[in-house]
Scaffold this active site. Sequence first.
Site, PDB file in Angstrom:
ATOM      1  N   HIS A 118       5.867   5.846  11.417  1.00 58.93           N
ATOM      2  CA  HIS A 118       5.380   5.694  10.174  1.00 58.93           C
ATOM      3  C   HIS A 118       3.925   6.963  10.010  1.00 58.93           C
ATOM      4  O   HIS A 118       2.920   6.891   9.556  1.00 58.93           O
ATOM      5  CB  HIS A 118       4.363   4.557   9.883  1.00 58.93           C
ATOM      6  CG  HIS A 118       3.844   3.750   8.254  1.00 58.93           C
ATOM      7  ND1 HIS A 118       4.798   4.911   6.645  1.00 58.93           N
ATOM      8  CD2 HIS A 118       4.111   2.854   7.858  1.00 58.93           C
ATOM      9  CE1 HIS A 118       3.527   4.394   6.362  1.00 58.93           C
ATOM     10  NE2 HIS A 118       3.592   2.915   6.430  1.00 58.93           N
TER      11      HIS A 118
ATOM     12  N   ARG B 223       0.823  -1.367   0.048  1.00 60.22           N
ATOM     13  CA  ARG B 223       0.011   0.493   0.281  1.00 60.22           C
ATOM     14  C   ARG B 223       0.648   0.804   0.138  1.00 60.22           C
ATOM     15  O   ARG B 223       0.598   2.351  -0.367  1.00 60.22           O
ATOM     16  CB  ARG B 223      -0.691   0.193   1.105  1.00 60.22           C
ATOM     17  CG  ARG B 223      -2.348  -0.388   1.193  1.00 60.22           C
ATOM     18  CD  ARG B 223      -2.665  -1.488   2.488  1.00 60.22           C
ATOM     19  NE  ARG B 223      -1.961  -2.548   2.392  1.00 60.22           N
ATOM     20  CZ  ARG B 223      -1.868  -3.799   2.464  1.00 60.22           C
ATOM     21  NH1 ARG B 223      -3.373  -4.269   1.883  1.00 60.22           N
ATOM     22  NH2 ARG B 223      -1.095  -4.778   2.705  1.00 60.22           N
ATOM     23  N   THR B 224       1.784   1.397   1.159  1.00 69.91           N
ATOM     24  CA  THR B 224       2.493   2.259   1.126  1.00 69.91           C
ATOM     25  C   THR B 224       3.086   2.695   0.041  1.00 69.91           C
ATOM     26  O   THR B 224       2.724   4.191  -0.740  1.00 69.91           O
ATOM     27  CB  THR B 224       3.645   2.654   1.960  1.00 69.91           C
ATOM     28  OG1 THR B 224       2.824   2.468   3.173  1.00 69.91           O
ATOM     29  CG2 THR B 224       4.100   3.698   2.530  1.00 69.91           C
TER      30      THR B 224
ATOM     31  N   LYS C 123      25.879  -4.546  -2.543  1.00 66.48           N
ATOM     32  CA  LYS C 123      26.982  -4.939  -3.036  1.00 66.48           C
ATOM     33  C   LYS C 123      27.597  -4.114  -2.114  1.00 66.48           C
ATOM     34  O   LYS C 123      29.060  -3.833  -2.540  1.00 66.48           O
ATOM     35  CB  LYS C 123      27.584  -3.909  -4.202  1.00 66.48           C
ATOM     36  CG  LYS C 123      26.599  -4.174  -6.046  1.00 66.48           C
ATOM     37  CD  LYS C 123      27.580  -3.312  -6.944  1.00 66.48           C
ATOM     38  CE  LYS C 123      27.035  -3.541  -7.759  1.00 66.48           C
ATOM     39  NZ  LYS C 123      26.720  -3.032  -9.339  1.00 66.48           N
TER      40      LYS C 123
ATOM     41  N   ARG D  44      11.519   3.991   3.069  1.00 63.71           N
ATOM     42  CA  ARG D  44      11.146   2.742   4.311  1.00 63.71           C
ATOM     43  C   ARG D  44      12.314   2.042   4.205  1.00 63.71           C
ATOM     44  O   ARG D  44      12.986   1.239   3.275  1.00 63.71           O
ATOM     45  CB  ARG D  44      10.273   2.182   3.720  1.00 63.71           C
ATOM     46  CG  ARG D  44       9.708   0.710   4.777  1.00 63.71           C
ATOM     47  CD  ARG D  44       8.711   0.042   4.229  1.00 63.71           C
ATOM     48  NE  ARG D  44       7.646   0.549   4.796  1.00 63.71           N
ATOM     49  CZ  ARG D  44       6.012   0.571   4.790  1.00 63.71           C
ATOM     50  NH1 ARG D  44       6.249  -0.643   4.155  1.00 63.71           N
ATOM     51  NH2 ARG D  44       5.422   1.062   4.677  1.00 63.71           N
TER      52      ARG D  44
END
Length: 319
Positions: A135, A57-58, A86, A107
């Site tokens: 959040h 969703r986000t 890497k 995120r």
Amino acid sequence: MFNLHGKDVVSILDFNRELIEDVFNAAYIMEKYARGVGLNLLKGKIMATLFFEPSTRTRLSFESAMYRLGGSVIGFTSAEASSVAKGETLSDTIKTVENYCDCIVLRHPAEGAAKLAAELANVPVINAGSGAQEHPTQALLDIYTIKRELGRVDGLEIGIVGDLKYGRTVHSLVYALSLFNVNLSFVSPPGLRLRDEIEEDLRRKGIEFKYYEDIEKIIPNLDVIYVVRIQKERFPDPAEYLRVKGSYKITSSLISKAKSNCIILHPLPRVDEISLDVDSRPQAKYFIQTYYGLCMRMGLLSMILANKEDLKQLFYSSK
Ligand code: NCD
């Protein structure tokens, strides 16, 4: 309307009530453009979504919001898909990506990641989840949903159910609700109560709250039932997770004891904490909540990125 222009959104603690209301006003205007029609407000702007943790969703609602506003999107959806695999550091990634875009939506599993990125980047950084910490945009959309579905936020009895310890959406939501005049009830197994520092903050702000282990006791009083899943991936000890797994569940028969006009919210994803037969109850609002999330993110991105004259014109013509 301009007080987020060019700004980062790192923590909900940076918001006051007035700013939250501004975002809601912008979100409301965007409801007209969120389904199909779209706008050219962010034409030529590029948003980068850097997701080091899973998301449905986000990320997709931020991306959809950007496209609906006429902008474009670049990004990656896991650390494995980027040079982090890497051995590249977050700082180097941010100092690179900022050259390719006008804002970064991040995120990351580390608490403080968004703050670090915001300090490094010359473009606005939006926190789309920083470990178990916060959040903020989820809290904005949660409260926007309450406002749209119940017509107000002040005066409501709000129950927050589930993993209050590791649920980052809970932390941002609790801080945001502390700016409103609400009664908070926290329902959780004893091991998953709010972090001490959040409790202390609430006490300092004079916010009334109570803890319950069993939702049955308070369900008839609640206007909003906000449920979160157990955040399995955050438990440092798998034994701790096994102790609380499956320890709460919202069922249809439980909802028959709730107010007929209460609303059930969930940031999603759902695992087993709301049974599927609740979905057909009129109180179930967790899917429309995802739509309000899109509108809210369109409003937020416009406030941060749009040309001030264009934004002013849109706002005044929508009055
Ligand atoms: C939440 C999250 O990622 O914190 N999901 C979301 O953004 N809608 C909640 C969760 O994962 O339980």
